[in-house]
Design a protein around this motif. Sequence first.
Motif, PDB file in Angstrom:
ATOM      1  N   ALA A 188      24.671  43.201  84.745  1.00 57.59           N
ATOM      2  CA  ALA A 188      25.293  42.002  85.311  1.00 57.59           C
ATOM      3  C   ALA A 188      24.981  41.856  86.793  1.00 57.59           C
ATOM      4  O   ALA A 188      24.670  40.753  87.278  1.00 57.59           O
ATOM      5  CB  ALA A 188      26.803  42.055  85.088  1.00 57.59           C
ATOM      6  N   LEU A 189      25.031  42.976  87.540  1.00 53.41           N
ATOM      7  CA  LEU A 189      24.734  42.914  88.968  1.00 53.41           C
ATOM      8  C   LEU A 189      23.281  42.500  89.216  1.00 53.41           C
ATOM      9  O   LEU A 189      22.986  41.750  90.145  1.00 53.41           O
ATOM     10  CB  LEU A 189      25.009  44.263  89.631  1.00 53.41           C
ATOM     11  CG  LEU A 189      26.485  44.648  89.788  1.00 53.41           C
ATOM     12  CD1 LEU A 189      26.608  46.039  90.407  1.00 53.41           C
ATOM     13  CD2 LEU A 189      27.220  43.626  90.655  1.00 53.41           C
ATOM     14  N   GLY A 190      22.395  42.997  88.364  1.00 56.33           N
ATOM     15  CA  GLY A 190      20.996  42.622  88.477  1.00 56.33           C
ATOM     16  C   GLY A 190      20.789  41.132  88.235  1.00 56.33           C
ATOM     17  O   GLY A 190      20.015  40.478  88.933  1.00 56.33           O
ATOM     18  N   ILE A 192      23.020  38.781  88.689  1.00 56.34           N
ATOM     19  CA  ILE A 192      23.594  38.049  89.820  1.00 56.34           C
ATOM     20  C   ILE A 192      22.618  38.052  91.003  1.00 56.34           C
ATOM     21  O   ILE A 192      22.379  37.016  91.642  1.00 56.34           O
ATOM     22  CB  ILE A 192      24.945  38.666  90.226  1.00 56.34           C
ATOM     23  CG1 ILE A 192      25.981  38.419  89.135  1.00 56.34           C
ATOM     24  CG2 ILE A 192      25.427  38.081  91.555  1.00 56.34           C
ATOM     25  CD1 ILE A 192      27.291  39.152  89.351  1.00 56.34           C
ATOM     26  N   ALA A 193      22.044  39.228  91.282  1.00 54.32           N
ATOM     27  CA  ALA A 193      21.082  39.324  92.385  1.00 54.32           C
ATOM     28  C   ALA A 193      19.868  38.428  92.125  1.00 54.32           C
ATOM     29  O   ALA A 193      19.380  37.738  93.034  1.00 54.32           O
ATOM     30  CB  ALA A 193      20.645  40.776  92.568  1.00 54.32           C
TER      31      ALA A 193
END
Length: 297
Positions: A188-190, A192-193
């Motif tokens: 998920a963080l990837g 978003i980035a």
Amino acid sequence: MQRSELSPAQTVYLDLLRAGGALLVLFGHAAHYFLPQSWLANGIAQGVGVYIFFLISGFLITLSVLQKLDSPSYGFGDYFCDRFFRIYAAFVPALILVGALDWITVAEPAYQWRRDYNLQTWLGNLVMLQDYPVFQVLRRLGVPDQAWMVAPFGSARPFWTISIEWWIYMTFGGVMFFIVRRGGEIGALGLIALAVVAIEPLYHFVGGFGQCLTMLWIVGSGAALLFHRFPKLRARWPRLADARLRRVSAALAGAAIVFMAGRFFATRGEVYELQFGLFLALFVFGVLFSLSGVRIG
């Protein structure tokens, strides 16, 4: 897998094309300042130069990554450093030079960019936020211009292309190293980035300055993918010999010249538009593929 390499003629052609594109941009912008009434100041030269630059950039960056993607020693960090030093080695001295030269004339009544000649704008350009899409959208929604809506620094108005290129690089690198290489496994963080760095490329896909710069970069990227896979295609279809490829590619490049001329006159000299850009791409890569297997000397 057999690796597809540029022939000496193709390498020279791409070098000449990049040099030609850079000179078109240089002379076009110089004419805008020093010969404003001349035909060279009508925006056509730098428009064609910018389109050439984005097409060739998409081709060369993609081909370079495809040739290294299978190597476990080459990762996103290496890619980032390659792109960072390639851009910032010239961009930082250019920002410093513009700051020094503008300091000489900033007090003159004819100086038009006093609002954007300050340390905050300089730093905003340093981190590639000049004319960021969020600022553009807010302005179009009626939000009054704010000091934090970063514009190109001082008189360096052409720096808008640098930020677009940078964010395309970061988006492409994220897709290739964190999605393609990992088979689509990204957290998920990837995501978003990746969404954050993709804001500028998405904005310039079929709009923004130049109307379709991201799309043209992707067209160049697609040409690189085709070039990279040619050894496999030749092994599967022997009729794709160099001689046949050169004839077909040369014919497409010739047709592209006719299409570009027709579109140029139909739009009364407008070059910043998608159809002209696609015909230019057909010409650029038609010539490139027609040089397949050609040796110099």
